[in-house]
Design a protein around this motif. Structure first.
Motif, PDB file in Angstrom:
ATOM      1  N   VAL A 193       0.863  -1.177   0.000  1.00 54.56           N
ATOM      2  CA  VAL A 193       0.000   0.000   0.000  1.00 54.56           C
ATOM      3  C   VAL A 193       0.900   1.227   0.000  1.00 54.56           C
ATOM      4  N   THR A 194       0.607   2.197  -0.835  1.00 55.64           N
ATOM      5  CA  THR A 194       1.419   3.408  -0.889  1.00 55.64           C
ATOM      6  C   THR A 194       0.556   4.626  -0.576  1.00 55.64           C
ATOM      7  N   VAL A 195       1.133   5.555   0.180  1.00 61.63           N
ATOM      8  CA  VAL A 195       0.483   6.835   0.501  1.00 61.63           C
ATOM      9  C   VAL A 195       1.550   7.911   0.380  1.00 61.63           C
ATOM     10  N   ALA A 196       1.417   8.765  -0.620  1.00 61.91           N
ATOM     11  CA  ALA A 196       2.338   9.896  -0.808  1.00 61.91           C
ATOM     12  C   ALA A 196       3.799   9.456  -0.757  1.00 61.91           C
ATOM     13  N   GLY A 197       4.123   8.364  -1.396  1.00 59.11           N
ATOM     14  CA  GLY A 197       5.500   7.887  -1.428  1.00 59.11           C
ATOM     15  C   GLY A 197       5.869   6.964  -0.284  1.00 59.11           C
ATOM     16  N   LEU A 198       5.055   6.923   0.753  1.00 60.03           N
ATOM     17  CA  LEU A 198       5.289   6.017   1.880  1.00 60.03           C
ATOM     18  C   LEU A 198       4.820   4.622   1.498  1.00 60.03           C
ATOM     19  N   ARG A 199       5.669   3.623   1.777  1.00 60.51           N
ATOM     20  CA  ARG A 199       5.344   2.240   1.429  1.00 60.51           C
ATOM     21  C   ARG A 199       4.966   1.463   2.684  1.00 60.51           C
ATOM     22  N   LEU A 200       3.835   0.771   2.597  1.00 61.08           N
ATOM     23  CA  LEU A 200       3.316  -0.057   3.670  1.00 61.08           C
ATOM     24  C   LEU A 200       2.946  -1.413   3.098  1.00 61.08           C
ATOM     25  N   ARG A 201       2.730  -2.390   3.978  1.00 63.56           N
ATOM     26  CA  ARG A 201       2.294  -3.711   3.503  1.00 63.56           C
ATOM     27  C   ARG A 201       1.300  -4.289   4.504  1.00 63.56           C
ATOM     28  N   GLY A 202       0.224  -4.871   3.974  1.00 59.36           N
ATOM     29  CA  GLY A 202      -0.774  -5.471   4.834  1.00 59.36           C
ATOM     30  C   GLY A 202      -0.207  -6.651   5.613  1.00 59.36           C
ATOM     31  N   LEU A 203      -0.354  -6.613   6.941  1.00 55.80           N
ATOM     32  CA  LEU A 203       0.144  -7.690   7.798  1.00 55.80           C
ATOM     33  C   LEU A 203      -0.958  -8.670   8.164  1.00 55.80           C
ATOM     34  N   ALA A 204      -2.081  -8.148   8.636  1.00 60.16           N
ATOM     35  CA  ALA A 204      -3.174  -9.012   9.083  1.00 60.16           C
ATOM     36  C   ALA A 204      -4.431  -8.189   9.273  1.00 60.16           C
ATOM     37  N   ARG A 205      -5.572  -8.819   9.108  1.00 62.73           N
ATOM     38  CA  ARG A 205      -6.829  -8.205   9.460  1.00 62.73           C
ATOM     39  C   ARG A 205      -6.884  -8.012  10.968  1.00 62.73           C
ATOM     40  N   THR A 206      -7.646  -7.026  11.408  1.00 61.30           N
ATOM     41  CA  THR A 206      -7.697  -6.701  12.827  1.00 61.30           C
ATOM     42  C   THR A 206      -8.926  -7.331  13.482  1.00 61.30           C
ATOM     43  N   PRO A 207      -8.742  -8.355  14.307  1.00 65.04           N
ATOM     44  CA  PRO A 207      -9.886  -8.938  15.019  1.00 65.04           C
ATOM     45  C   PRO A 207     -10.331  -8.015  16.142  1.00 65.04           C
ATOM     46  N   ARG A 208     -11.615  -7.991  16.399  1.00 66.69           N
ATOM     47  CA  ARG A 208     -12.171  -7.048  17.359  1.00 66.69           C
ATOM     48  C   ARG A 208     -12.633  -7.738  18.636  1.00 66.69           C
TER      49      ARG A 208
END
Length: 264
Positions: free
Chosen positions: A191-206
């Motif tokens: 996932v990218t936001v304004a040049g920042l790179r991220l990666r999905g780790l896990a869905r968030t259980p509630r």
């Protein structure tokens, strides 16, 4: 196109969100001053010189201590000053860099929470350590940031028939402009936001923490049960690993890289 609509950090685990116009993230350390401090229960053993990740049940937190939601807190990283207010009145303002300031905060919460604090809580902090819920999973989860897709919140509202304050989910990044539940498919994707790179780790259980209304400090829903009943899972939101140093600001556009089979 998804757009970032709000950004928050939570300097003290379990206490209120601090809205910010931008967040600076680092691959090595995640989001600065997010879950930097925690209030360990009086019965919790935590060694700041040799910190070990602990389940959130060892600390004051909303799942068990909904009275925390009645407080508004503000932390100034430059001065170390923590200010606690309720209904607009200042209850406490102390310098966390000084032992007497930390002791005053501990005594405040001992009296405020009562027996549920299991004695005098300790305000704890440790170098290169964050008190995120995911810290018990891995270092990557400890440094991760959390994201909420507001379309998913609205989808849950439609099924439950009531308004759901997005801050119940205590995320760092809130986005709009996606399809409901689109974030569920981001695990392993960049996932990218304004040049920042991220990666999905896990869905968030509630868990039951989301049942505490951030405006009234009352436990007035059963959202994990509603998620399971209507969508056959208890997840809402996603954890993102920080892959590069950079910043994200309100109004930035968010893009999700296609999976390999999508790009083929």
């Amino acid at each position: 196109m998804a757009e970032v609509t709000a950004l928050y950090r939570y300097p003290v685990k379990g206490l209120s969100a601090e809205p910010l116009p931008a967040l600076t993230l680092a691959r090595a350390s995640g989001l600065a001053f997010d879950r930097e401090y925690a209030l360990a229960l009086g019965t919790t053993a935590f060694d700041p010189q040799n910190p070990e990740p602990l389940d959130k049940g060892y600390f004051l937190m909303l799942r068990s201590n909904e009275v925390l939601a009645a407080l508004a807190t503000r932390f100034d990283p430059e001065t170390g000053q923590l200010t606690i207010t309720r209904d607009g009145a200042t209850l406490l303002s102390e310098d966390l860099t000084r032992p007497e300031g930390r002791e005053a905060v501990e005594r405040f919460f001992e009296a405020y929470v009562g027996p549920a604090a299991k004695g005098r809580p300790r305000l704890v902090r440790a170098a290169d350590h964050k008190f995120t819920d995911g810290s018990v999973i891995s270092p990557a989860f400890m440094r991760a940031v959390s994201l909420i897709n507001l379309a998913s919140v609205r989808a849950l509202e439609e099924r439950t028939g009531g308004a759901i304050h997005p801050l119940r989910f205590r995320a760092n990044i809130y986005v709009d402009g996606l399809e409901p539940w689109a974030e569920m498919d981001w695990v392993g994707r960049e996932v990218t936001v304004a040049g920042l790179r991220l990666r999905g780790l896990a869905r968030t259980p509630r868990c039951a923490a989301v049942d505490v209304n951030p405006e009234t400090a009352r436990r007035d829903t059963n959202l994990p049960k509603a998620l399971k009943r209507h969508f056959d899972h208890v997840d809402l939101g996603i954890y993102l690993e920080v892959l590069s140093d950079g910043a994200v600001a309100v109004g930035d556009r968010l893009n999700v890289m296609p999976q390999a089979e999508d790009a083929a």
